[in-house]
Design a protein around this motif. Structure first.
Motif, PDB file in Angstrom:
ATOM      1  N   ALA A  65     -41.692   1.039  -6.446  1.00 11.71           N
ATOM      2  CA  ALA A  65     -42.966   1.631  -6.033  1.00 11.71           C
ATOM      3  C   ALA A  65     -42.810   3.120  -5.741  1.00 11.71           C
ATOM      4  N   GLU A  66     -41.718   3.483  -5.071  1.00  9.12           N
ATOM      5  CA  GLU A  66     -41.469   4.891  -4.778  1.00  9.12           C
ATOM      6  C   GLU A  66     -41.281   5.687  -6.071  1.00  9.12           C
ATOM      7  N   GLY A  67     -40.650   5.081  -7.057  1.00 10.86           N
ATOM      8  CA  GLY A  67     -40.462   5.728  -8.350  1.00 10.86           C
ATOM      9  C   GLY A  67     -41.780   5.966  -9.061  1.00 10.86           C
ATOM     10  N   GLU A  68     -42.697   5.006  -8.975  1.00 15.05           N
ATOM     11  CA  GLU A  68     -44.012   5.166  -9.592  1.00 15.05           C
ATOM     12  C   GLU A  68     -44.782   6.301  -8.924  1.00 15.05           C
ATOM     13  N   VAL A  69     -44.728   6.366  -7.611  1.00 15.78           N
ATOM     14  CA  VAL A  69     -45.403   7.438  -6.877  1.00 15.78           C
ATOM     15  C   VAL A  69     -44.814   8.787  -7.274  1.00 15.78           C
ATOM     16  N   HIS A  70     -43.496   8.886  -7.285  1.00 13.98           N
ATOM     17  CA  HIS A  70     -42.827  10.134  -7.643  1.00 13.98           C
ATOM     18  C   HIS A  70     -43.224  10.585  -9.044  1.00 13.98           C
ATOM     19  N   SER A  71     -43.286   9.658  -9.963  1.00 15.19           N
ATOM     20  CA  SER A  71     -43.658   9.966 -11.344  1.00 15.19           C
ATOM     21  C   SER A  71     -45.073  10.521 -11.425  1.00 15.19           C
ATOM     22  N   ARG A  72     -45.995   9.917 -10.704  1.00 16.41           N
ATOM     23  CA  ARG A  72     -47.380  10.389 -10.728  1.00 16.41           C
ATOM     24  C   ARG A  72     -47.511  11.758 -10.065  1.00 16.41           C
ATOM     25  N   VAL A  73     -46.804  11.959  -8.958  1.00  9.54           N
ATOM     26  CA  VAL A  73     -46.813  13.263  -8.283  1.00  9.54           C
ATOM     27  C   VAL A  73     -46.333  14.338  -9.249  1.00  9.54           C
ATOM     28  N   CYS A 101     -48.737  12.396  -0.825  1.00 12.01           N
ATOM     29  CA  CYS A 101     -49.631  11.276  -1.131  1.00 12.01           C
ATOM     30  C   CYS A 101     -48.818  10.093  -1.675  1.00 12.01           C
ATOM     31  N   THR A 102     -49.111   8.902  -1.179  1.00 10.94           N
ATOM     32  CA  THR A 102     -48.425   7.693  -1.648  1.00 10.94           C
ATOM     33  C   THR A 102     -49.383   6.676  -2.263  1.00 10.94           C
ATOM     34  N   ASP A 103     -50.662   7.033  -2.360  1.00  8.14           N
ATOM     35  CA  ASP A 103     -51.666   6.128  -2.913  1.00  8.14           C
ATOM     36  C   ASP A 103     -51.754   6.331  -4.425  1.00  8.14           C
ATOM     37  N   LEU A 104     -51.384   5.309  -5.186  1.00  5.58           N
ATOM     38  CA  LEU A 104     -51.360   5.428  -6.646  1.00  5.58           C
ATOM     39  C   LEU A 104     -52.747   5.686  -7.227  1.00  5.58           C
ATOM     40  N   GLY A 105     -53.770   5.094  -6.664  1.00  5.51           N
ATOM     41  CA  GLY A 105     -55.128   5.321  -7.148  1.00  5.51           C
ATOM     42  C   GLY A 105     -55.551   6.774  -6.998  1.00  5.51           C
ATOM     43  N   THR A 106     -55.246   7.345  -5.850  1.00  8.45           N
ATOM     44  CA  THR A 106     -55.567   8.755  -5.608  1.00  8.45           C
ATOM     45  C   THR A 106     -54.789   9.643  -6.555  1.00  8.45           C
ATOM     46  N   ARG A 111     -56.272   9.563  -9.981  1.00  7.13           N
ATOM     47  CA  ARG A 111     -57.515  10.340 -10.024  1.00  7.13           C
ATOM     48  C   ARG A 111     -57.196  11.832 -10.103  1.00  7.13           C
ATOM     49  N   TRP A 112     -56.240  12.294  -9.293  1.00  5.14           N
ATOM     50  CA  TRP A 112     -55.841  13.700  -9.336  1.00  5.14           C
ATOM     51  C   TRP A 112     -55.223  14.062 -10.681  1.00  5.14           C
ATOM     52  N   GLU A 127     -60.828  22.048  -6.637  1.00  2.00           N
ATOM     53  CA  GLU A 127     -61.603  21.104  -7.440  1.00  2.00           C
ATOM     54  C   GLU A 127     -60.858  19.777  -7.600  1.00  2.00           C
ATOM     55  N   LEU A 128     -59.542  19.838  -7.552  1.00  3.18           N
ATOM     56  CA  LEU A 128     -58.733  18.627  -7.685  1.00  3.18           C
ATOM     57  C   LEU A 128     -59.060  17.628  -6.587  1.00  3.18           C
ATOM     58  N   PHE A 129     -59.310  18.149  -5.387  1.00  3.59           N
ATOM     59  CA  PHE A 129     -59.544  17.298  -4.215  1.00  3.59           C
ATOM     60  C   PHE A 129     -61.020  17.045  -3.932  1.00  3.59           C
ATOM     61  N   ALA A 130     -61.905  17.630  -4.720  1.00  2.00           N
ATOM     62  CA  ALA A 130     -63.337  17.466  -4.487  1.00  2.00           C
ATOM     63  C   ALA A 130     -63.733  15.999  -4.597  1.00  2.00           C
ATOM     64  N   VAL A 131     -64.578  15.564  -3.704  1.00  2.00           N
ATOM     65  CA  VAL A 131     -65.057  14.182  -3.702  1.00  2.00           C
ATOM     66  C   VAL A 131     -66.267  14.099  -4.618  1.00  2.00           C
ATOM     67  N   GLU A 132     -66.213  13.173  -5.549  1.00  2.00           N
ATOM     68  CA  GLU A 132     -67.335  12.965  -6.447  1.00  2.00           C
ATOM     69  C   GLU A 132     -68.065  11.688  -6.040  1.00  2.00           C
TER      70      GLU A 132
END
Length: 87
Positions: A24-32, A57-62, A65-66, A78-83
């Motif tokens: 899980a940590e590897g997946e987060v790191h990859s997305r970051v 950030c550790t939330d894969l969904g977020t 989205r980013w 704009e990356l963090f703007a809430v739509e």
């Protein structure tokens, strides 16, 4: 009828829990790294506080989205703007 499933030696043990946590940590790191790389390649300045927000950030969904937004934004704000679709 055969049951198909994953087999992990030592299922339900500390070894498996450690393995899954590392995965899980590897997946987060990859997305970051993906978000940061897209911003970098597009020439979008990433201030230290923005970089920290992304790397903390550790939330894969977020992070997904980013990552998607990183291809179209002009600034990191704009990356963090809430739509509406995010609510």
């Amino acid at each position: 009828m055969a049951v198909v499933g994953s087999y992990f030696p030592g299922r339900g043990t500390l070894v498996e829990e450690t393995f899954l946590k590392g995965k899980a940590e590897g997946e987060v790191h990859s997305r970051v790294q993906g978000v940061l790389r897209v911003l970098e390649k597009r020439g979008i300045t990433t201030p230290p506080e923005t970089r920290a927000r992304i790397t903390d950030c550790t939330d894969l969904g977020t992070l997904d989205r980013w990552f998607d937004r990183a291809f179209t934004v002009s600034t990191t704000d704009e990356l963090f703007a809430v739509e509406e679709s995010d609510r």
